[in-house]
Design a protein around this motif. Structure first.
Motif, PDB file in Angstrom:
ATOM      1  N   UNK A   1      -1.984  -1.715  -8.942  1.00 17.99           N
ATOM      2  CA  UNK A   1      -1.511  -0.375  -8.623  1.00 17.99           C
ATOM      3  C   UNK A   1      -0.359  -0.469  -7.637  1.00 17.99           C
ATOM      4  N   UNK A   2       0.791   0.063  -8.002  1.00 14.30           N
ATOM      5  CA  UNK A   2       1.919   0.143  -7.085  1.00 14.30           C
ATOM      6  C   UNK A   2       1.659   1.324  -6.156  1.00 14.30           C
ATOM      7  N   UNK A   3       1.456   1.028  -4.874  1.00 11.16           N
ATOM      8  CA  UNK A   3       1.089   2.077  -3.928  1.00 11.16           C
ATOM      9  C   UNK A   3       2.305   2.895  -3.493  1.00 11.16           C
ATOM     10  N   UNK A   4       2.116   4.143  -3.102  1.00  9.85           N
ATOM     11  CA  UNK A   4       3.218   4.979  -2.595  1.00  9.85           C
ATOM     12  C   UNK A   4       3.880   4.339  -1.375  1.00  9.85           C
ATOM     13  N   UNK A   5       5.166   4.656  -1.179  1.00 11.48           N
ATOM     14  CA  UNK A   5       5.940   4.014  -0.117  1.00 11.48           C
ATOM     15  C   UNK A   5       5.331   4.220   1.266  1.00 11.48           C
TER      16      UNK A   5
ATOM     17  N   UNK B   1       5.236  -9.521  -8.384  1.00 11.85           N
ATOM     18  CA  UNK B   1       4.303 -10.288  -7.546  1.00 11.85           C
ATOM     19  C   UNK B   1       2.852  -9.947  -7.880  1.00 11.85           C
ATOM     20  N   UNK B   2       2.550  -8.648  -7.940  1.00 16.44           N
ATOM     21  CA  UNK B   2       1.174  -8.232  -8.177  1.00 16.44           C
ATOM     22  C   UNK B   2       0.706  -8.593  -9.592  1.00 16.44           C
ATOM     23  N   UNK B   3       1.568  -8.367 -10.577  1.00 16.34           N
ATOM     24  CA  UNK B   3       1.177  -8.666 -11.955  1.00 16.34           C
ATOM     25  C   UNK B   3       1.006 -10.170 -12.156  1.00 16.34           C
ATOM     26  N   UNK B   4       1.843 -10.988 -11.515  1.00 16.85           N
ATOM     27  CA  UNK B   4       1.715 -12.445 -11.622  1.00 16.85           C
ATOM     28  C   UNK B   4       0.381 -12.914 -11.050  1.00 16.85           C
ATOM     29  N   UNK B   5      -0.028 -12.344  -9.922  1.00 16.06           N
ATOM     30  CA  UNK B   5      -1.312 -12.691  -9.327  1.00 16.06           C
ATOM     31  C   UNK B   5      -2.462 -12.338 -10.261  1.00 16.06           C
TER      32      UNK B   5
ATOM     33  N   UNK C   1      13.955  -4.974 -12.448  1.00 16.32           N
ATOM     34  CA  UNK C   1      13.239  -6.139 -11.940  1.00 16.32           C
ATOM     35  C   UNK C   1      13.676  -6.506 -10.525  1.00 16.32           C
ATOM     36  N   UNK C   2      14.951  -6.276 -10.213  1.00 18.56           N
ATOM     37  CA  UNK C   2      15.483  -6.650  -8.904  1.00 18.56           C
ATOM     38  C   UNK C   2      15.284  -5.564  -7.850  1.00 18.56           C
ATOM     39  N   UNK C   3      14.811  -4.402  -8.267  1.00 18.13           N
ATOM     40  CA  UNK C   3      14.552  -3.319  -7.329  1.00 18.13           C
ATOM     41  C   UNK C   3      13.298  -3.634  -6.510  1.00 18.13           C
ATOM     42  N   UNK C   4      13.100  -2.993  -5.343  1.00 16.02           N
ATOM     43  CA  UNK C   4      11.879  -3.227  -4.555  1.00 16.02           C
ATOM     44  C   UNK C   4      10.612  -2.999  -5.371  1.00 16.02           C
ATOM     45  N   UNK C   5      10.611  -1.953  -6.192  1.00 18.41           N
ATOM     46  CA  UNK C   5       9.440  -1.678  -7.027  1.00 18.41           C
ATOM     47  C   UNK C   5       9.238  -2.789  -8.051  1.00 18.41           C
ATOM     48  N   UNK C   6      10.338  -3.246  -8.657  1.00 13.94           N
ATOM     49  CA  UNK C   6      10.248  -4.307  -9.654  1.00 13.94           C
ATOM     50  C   UNK C   6       9.753  -5.613  -9.063  1.00 13.94           C
TER      51      UNK C   6
END
Length: 252
Positions: free
Chosen positions: A190-194, A27-31, A17-22
């Motif tokens: 969708x978590x986009x590529x870095x 943020x996105x899922x909350x929205x 959860x504390x990682x950049x991906x988490x």
């Protein structure tokens, strides 16, 4: 009951959860959750499988009356330490909720079904205690990122090892099986590529991506509908027969 987070697994989850991906995922899922739920201030919401209380905090800040339930005493203690008296808490099973029928306006199962042995029982219980809406959020079994994490978990310690991944069609099928043909709305993130990080915000907000069935996280809202079947003729006949019986047995 399914998999209950112990201290070891909870710390793995907290680290993710504390990682950049988490953080991006949160943020996105909350929205997406807020967009689909459209909650109204003062509504009562039960977060089933509340974990460390992330979504309870989200709902509280939106002005909702919040209650959290989790099977893990350890996770409930973390959530209590974060929210204090801002929320009510119960330790219990998603498949056997310790609440009355229609006690809440909304029930949520966010990243919960994946860890349960009997998801249909949990959906049934959520529908029982919620009089208006049930929101379900799951990891997508058709997401390349989720599938890779599931495979990676076979060779390392990961929270994904115990998860059952869902597809949009599979989730809709389970909801229909439990609730019938209720109105449903859904969306995804969708978590986009870095390497697309610079353009994340523009890409994330496109309607095409939000209705993309292969996104990392799927959100589905079910609107509860209730029907009452009556057999007026049979009831009338029974009453008539009872009245005739009373008249015939009367001494007057």
């Amino acid at each position: 009951m399914g998999h209950i987070f112990d201290v070891k697994v909870a710390k793995l989850y907290e680290a993710w959860q504390k990682s950049p991906e988490g953080l991006l995922f949160d943020r996105l899922s909350s929205e997406l959750i807020v967009r689909l739920m459209r909650p109204k201030k003062g509504e009562r919401v039960l977060d089933i499988g509340c974990g460390a209380g992330n979504h309870l905090l989200l709902f509280y800040r939106l002005g909702l009356d919040v209650t959290g339930l989790d099977a893990s005493p350890y996770m409930v203690d973390i959530a209590k330490s974060r929210l204090g008296s801002k929320a009510s808490f119960k330790i219990g099973s998603a498949e056997d909720l310790p609440f009355e029928d229609n006690e809440f306006d909304i029930a949520t199962l966010i990243l919960t079904l994946e860890f349960l042995d009997d998801p249909l029982a949990a959906l049934s219980e959520a529908g029982r205690v919620a009089k208006n809406k049930v929101f379900i959020g799951v990891l997508n079994g058709l997401s390349l990122g989720c599938v890779c994490k599931k495979m990676y978990s076979l060779f390392s310690q990961s929270i994904f090892r115990k998860t059952h991944l869902y597809t949009l069609w599979g989730l809709k099928g389970q909801v229909k099986k439990v609730y019938g043909n209720v109105p449903m709305e859904w969306g995804s993130i969708q978590i986009m590529p870095f390497f697309l990080k610079k353009y994340n915000k523009q890409i994330e907000m496109t309607s095409l991506l939000q209705s993309y069935p292969f996104g990392t996280f799927l959100g589905l809202l079910s609107q509860m509908t209730y029907t009452l079947k009556t057999e007026n003729l049979k009831v009338t006949e029974k009453l008539k027969k009872r009245a005739e019986s009373l008249i015939s047995s009367s001494p007057f």
